[in-house]
Design a protein around this motif. Structure first.
Motif, PDB file in Angstrom:
ATOM      1  N   GLY A  39       0.781  -1.227   0.000  1.00 18.92           N
ATOM      2  CA  GLY A  39       0.000   0.000   0.000  1.00 18.92           C
ATOM      3  C   GLY A  39       0.813   1.278   0.000  1.00 18.92           C
ATOM      4  N   ALA A  40       2.073   1.218  -0.423  1.00 18.12           N
ATOM      5  CA  ALA A  40       2.878   2.442  -0.494  1.00 18.12           C
ATOM      6  C   ALA A  40       2.267   3.410  -1.497  1.00 18.12           C
ATOM      7  CB  ALA A  40       4.311   2.111  -0.901  1.00 18.12           C
ATOM      8  N   ILE A  41       2.274   4.691  -1.149  1.00 16.75           N
ATOM      9  CA  ILE A  41       1.812   5.710  -2.087  1.00 16.75           C
ATOM     10  C   ILE A  41       2.966   6.607  -2.535  1.00 16.75           C
ATOM     11  CG2 ILE A  41      -0.568   5.672  -1.307  1.00 16.75           C
ATOM     12  CD1 ILE A  41      -0.040   8.090   0.395  1.00 16.75           C
ATOM     13  N   ASP A  42       4.170   6.266  -2.098  1.00 16.43           N
ATOM     14  CA  ASP A  42       5.425   6.791  -2.634  1.00 16.43           C
ATOM     15  C   ASP A  42       6.208   5.592  -3.135  1.00 16.43           C
ATOM     16  OD1 ASP A  42       5.207   9.618  -1.840  1.00 16.43           O
ATOM     17  OD2 ASP A  42       5.362   8.852   0.207  1.00 16.43           O
ATOM     18  N   PRO A  43       7.187   5.773  -4.021  1.00 15.26           N
ATOM     19  CA  PRO A  43       8.007   4.644  -4.452  1.00 15.26           C
ATOM     20  C   PRO A  43       8.598   3.909  -3.256  1.00 15.26           C
ATOM     21  CG  PRO A  43       8.434   6.531  -5.840  1.00 15.26           C
ATOM     22  CD  PRO A  43       7.557   7.028  -4.723  1.00 15.26           C
ATOM     23  N   ILE A  44       8.560   2.590  -3.297  1.00 12.49           N
ATOM     24  CA  ILE A  44       9.037   1.797  -2.159  1.00 12.49           C
ATOM     25  C   ILE A  44      10.547   1.936  -1.975  1.00 12.49           C
ATOM     26  CG2 ILE A  44       7.179   0.117  -2.302  1.00 12.49           C
ATOM     27  CD1 ILE A  44       9.291  -1.776  -3.617  1.00 12.49           C
ATOM     28  N   GLU A  45      10.995   1.541  -0.805  1.00 10.95           N
ATOM     29  CA  GLU A  45      12.397   1.708  -0.446  1.00 10.95           C
ATOM     30  C   GLU A  45      13.316   0.746  -1.179  1.00 10.95           C
ATOM     31  OE1 GLU A  45      15.073   1.343   3.607  1.00 10.95           O
ATOM     32  OE2 GLU A  45      13.147   2.371   3.686  1.00 10.95           O
TER      33      GLU A  45
END
Length: 249
Positions: free
Chosen positions: A186-192
């Protein structure tokens, strides 16, 4: 107990070595070149197993069982309840509201290590699950092999990081392709990035008998990732609390 002393005598969770090309921050270190080759190019033989998971971006925490009592911990191994950070206080409160689940899994001296995703660090999430994601079951510095880890967690029904690969070595490029931009949590920014767990089916000393052990763990963090980007002391903005499905929070 006072947080002036590490409860375990060690950190709750240590630092993981970075694969070549991984974005490194202050205090980070590279993994051994041989480890990088085994994880991402070619395993040594049939007794190696590589498990690749999505790397989550939150607060590293743990829950230890000591003398029959549960202790929520920060990454450094201090009591979460005595932290200066609200996210740790809320983690401690949540653990005790869920203590039956932890007690169903942990044996004396063990701890569950995981990511507390309630507050956005460098990645914001719209979680479809609770904010605690368990990624290791440890006794001292010894990790439980992944298959056993999943089996042990069943009574507590904890969320675990998405596994995108298991078996042979997996390249960084392919891992990031499988994760795509936003991963599976559910990330809403690029994942790490991603974590590689390399396990070894070792001889036990008993003729014909082997057992899986965790040989080493390495990671890759994408270029451009800014640690703690959304934390107030860096952003100079109010904290961002990730959306999750846990109404009690």
């Amino acid at each position: 107990m006072s947080s002036k002393k590490q409860l375990l005598g060690i950190r709750n969770y240590g630092s993981i070595g970075h694969l070549p090309g991984s974005r490194m921050g202050k205090g980070d270190h590279k993994c051994d070149s041989g480890q990088a080759k085994i994880a991402t190019v070619k395993i040594r033989d049939k007794h190696d197993r590589v498990i690749v998971q999505e790397k989550l971006d939150g607060g590293n925490v743990g829950v230890a069982l000591i003398d029959g009592i549960l202790y929520p911990l920060t990454r450094s191994g201090y009591l979460a309840s005595e932290s200066t950070l609200e996210q740790h206080w809320r983690f401690s409160e949540w653990v005790y509201s869920q203590q039956d689940r932890f007690m169903a899994v942990l044996k004396e001296g063990e701890r569950i290590c995981g990511e507390w995703l309630l507050q956005a660090h460098g990645t914001r999430y719209y979680l479809q699950h609770e904010p605690f994601v368990a990624f290791d079951l440890m006794d001292g510095n010894t990790r439980t092999p992944h298959a056993e880890f999943l089996q042990r967690l069943k009574p507590g029904a904890f969320v675990t990081p998405k596994v995108i690969h298991e078996g042979e070595a997996l390249s960084i490029q392919r891992a990031m392709e499988l994760l795509n931009v936003y991963g599976f949590h559910g990330a809403i920014d690029p994942i790490e990035g991603a974590v590689w767990r390399v396990e070894r089916n070792k001889e036990t000393g008993i003729k014909g008998k082997r057992q899986w052990v965790v040989n080493f763990v390495v990671k890759y963090v994408r270029a451009g990732k800014i640690d703690g980007y959304y934390l107030p002391f860096i952003s100079q903005q109010p904290p961002i609390w990730n959306t999750c499905n846990l109404s009690s929070l």
